[in-house]
Design an enzyme around this catalytic site. Structure first.
Site, PDB file in Angstrom:
ATOM      1  N   ARG A  15      59.904  42.002  39.217  1.00  0.00           N
ATOM      2  CA  ARG A  15      60.606  42.451  38.016  1.00  0.00           C
ATOM      3  C   ARG A  15      60.237  41.575  36.817  1.00  0.00           C
ATOM      4  NH1 ARG A  15      66.613  42.404  40.416  1.00  0.00           N
ATOM      5  NH2 ARG A  15      65.677  40.646  41.543  1.00  0.00           N
ATOM      6  N   TYR A  94      69.911  35.935  35.804  1.00  0.00           N
ATOM      7  CA  TYR A  94      70.801  35.764  36.954  1.00  0.00           C
ATOM      8  C   TYR A  94      70.707  34.312  37.402  1.00  0.00           C
ATOM      9  CZ  TYR A  94      71.252  40.837  37.523  1.00  0.00           C
ATOM     10  OH  TYR A  94      71.540  42.170  37.335  1.00  0.00           O
ATOM     11  N   HIS A  96      73.571  32.753  39.861  1.00  0.00           N
ATOM     12  CA  HIS A  96      74.196  32.633  41.187  1.00  0.00           C
ATOM     13  C   HIS A  96      74.294  31.162  41.603  1.00  0.00           C
ATOM     14  CE1 HIS A  96      74.032  36.967  41.666  1.00  0.00           C
ATOM     15  NE2 HIS A  96      72.750  36.957  41.405  1.00  0.00           N
ATOM     16  N   GLU A 118      75.377  37.637  35.830  1.00  0.00           N
ATOM     17  CA  GLU A 118      76.366  38.122  36.798  1.00  0.00           C
ATOM     18  C   GLU A 118      77.808  37.795  36.436  1.00  0.00           C
ATOM     19  OE1 GLU A 118      75.186  34.034  38.431  1.00  0.00           O
ATOM     20  OE2 GLU A 118      74.169  35.734  37.465  1.00  0.00           O
ATOM     21  N   ASP A 270      73.111  36.407  47.645  1.00  0.00           N
ATOM     22  CA  ASP A 270      72.914  35.630  46.414  1.00  0.00           C
ATOM     23  C   ASP A 270      74.087  34.702  46.144  1.00  0.00           C
ATOM     24  OD1 ASP A 270      70.377  36.225  45.404  1.00  0.00           O
ATOM     25  OD2 ASP A 270      71.044  38.123  44.562  1.00  0.00           O
TER      26      ASP A 270
END
Length: 374
Positions: A15, A94, A96, A118, A270
């Protein structure tokens, strides 16, 4: 503002944090966008497309990071990336952090401002930047689980939807949020016998009204889950506590209840995973077997369908990127309390309380950080 879009370096992560369309929107607003060469190749975006949209192409990651004010990524920074960060830089991706002490300490040491996709919220109590990937992961969980159930993959040799005269597979979905609902829908569509667990009675009522007898609902307790494991072929872990470590809903002892060759898919990996026996895996080696049970615990599951995931993610992130670039992170957060909830780390201090609690560290209240002057 100088904005950087590096190429993702996590295992089998294709990605990219921004599409050429996003670059065009930002450059038209007067911002400089630098994209690492090859950043979009994995999802079909060429360097030429980024250049045509107004991006400057940079080959060296070190140079890209060094000049950036705002860095847009997809996955959490790897060690070589957070070692490049410095005070004054803003990282938007992100993170996490709750189950990842090394990354947390690395970002604290860097002095950067780290904003997590997130934990950004919305007016409805949702997580708008997590939801697109939760949708993808929920749907992929059934796809991956069905594949793992094949005998050649170590599974029971069970077809998810069965055939006439043979009962379908039994699928347990732990969690009735975005991941769980998308998983349940796909499993139902393939003809599986689906039970979804949740601790919110209003949510279970809503699911019952939406799907009727096509999906069974059950209030989630340890006893209820344990009672169903002996008949389960596929168990999908889909629980989330925003920013915090996932609760362990299936213990090592409970694995003994599962039939040999049953499959666990831990979408919560995650955030540390919701099965006690889970450990992160990769798309290169997605599964492992323990006590006769196949575990699928890929930590960047949506990366397997990278183009769909990139388009879904960047549709959601672009307005927030524009706000950060146009106003600066502090003014953007003062204007938008939902974006402010994304602030996890600033200037060597933890801001997100759940992360601080996960690592037994102190945190600085968000209100204090936003009231400061740079």
């Amino acid at each position: 503002m100088d904005i950087a879009v590096p190429k993702e370096i996590k295992n089998h992560e294709y990605r990219v944090g921004m599409t050429p369309g996003g670059v065009r929107e930002l450059t038209r607003a007067g911002h400089t966008v630098r994209v690492q060469t090859g950043a979009g190749e994995g999802v079909g975006f060429s360097d030429e497309q980024y250049a045509a949209a107004g991006a400057e192409l940079v080959q060296d990651a070190g140079a890209l990071f060094a000049d950036a004010e705002l860095i847009i990524k997809v996955k959490e920074p790897q060690p070589e990336e957070y070692q490049r960060l410095r005070p004054g830089q803003v990282l938007f991706t992100y993170l996490h952090l709750a189950p990842d002490e090394a990354q947390t300490k690395g970002l604290l040491a860097s002095g950067c401002t780290a904003i997590a996709y997130e934990t950004v919220t919305d007016d409805h109590g949702g997580l708008p930047l997590l939801a697109p990937m939760s949708e993808v992961a929920g749907r992929m969980a059934v796809q991956a689980g069905a594949h793992c159930l094949e005998k050649a993959q170590g599974g029971r040799g069970v077809l998810l939807g069965g055939v006439p005269g043979v009962v379908p597979a039994r699928v347990l979905v732990l969690g009735g949020g975005v991941v769980g609902v998308n998983a349940a829908r796909v499993a139902m569509g393939l003809g599986a016998d689906v039970t979804i667990f949740d601790r919110s009675l209003p949510r279970l009522t809503q699911l019952d009204a939406l799907y009727g007898p096509a999906i069974k609902t059950q209030y989630s307790t340890a006893d209820a889950i344990e009672a169903e494991l002996s008949r389960a072929d596929l168990v999908i872990g889909a629980v989330l506590i925003p920013g915090a470590s996932a609760p362990k809903l299936v213990t090592r002892d409970m694995l003994k209840k599962l039939p040999k060759g049953a499959v666990l898919v831990d979408v919560a990996i995650d955030q540390g995973g919701c099965f006690e026996t889970s450990k992160p895996t990769t798309h290169q080696q997605p599964t492992f077997e323990l006590d006769g049970v196949v575990h699928y615990c890929v930590a960047n599951m949506p990366g397997g369908v990278a183009r769909t995931s990139t388009l879904a993610l960047t549709n959601a992130t672009l307005p927030f990127v524009q706000a950060l670039a146009n106003k600066g992170w502090r003014k953007a957060m003062q204007a938008d309390p939902h974006l402010a909830r994304g602030l996890n780390i600033h200037n060597g201090k933890l801001v997100y309380q759940a992360v601080a609690e996960a690592h037994n560290l102190t945190h600085q209240p968000l209100e204090q950080v936003l009231a400061e002057q740079d």
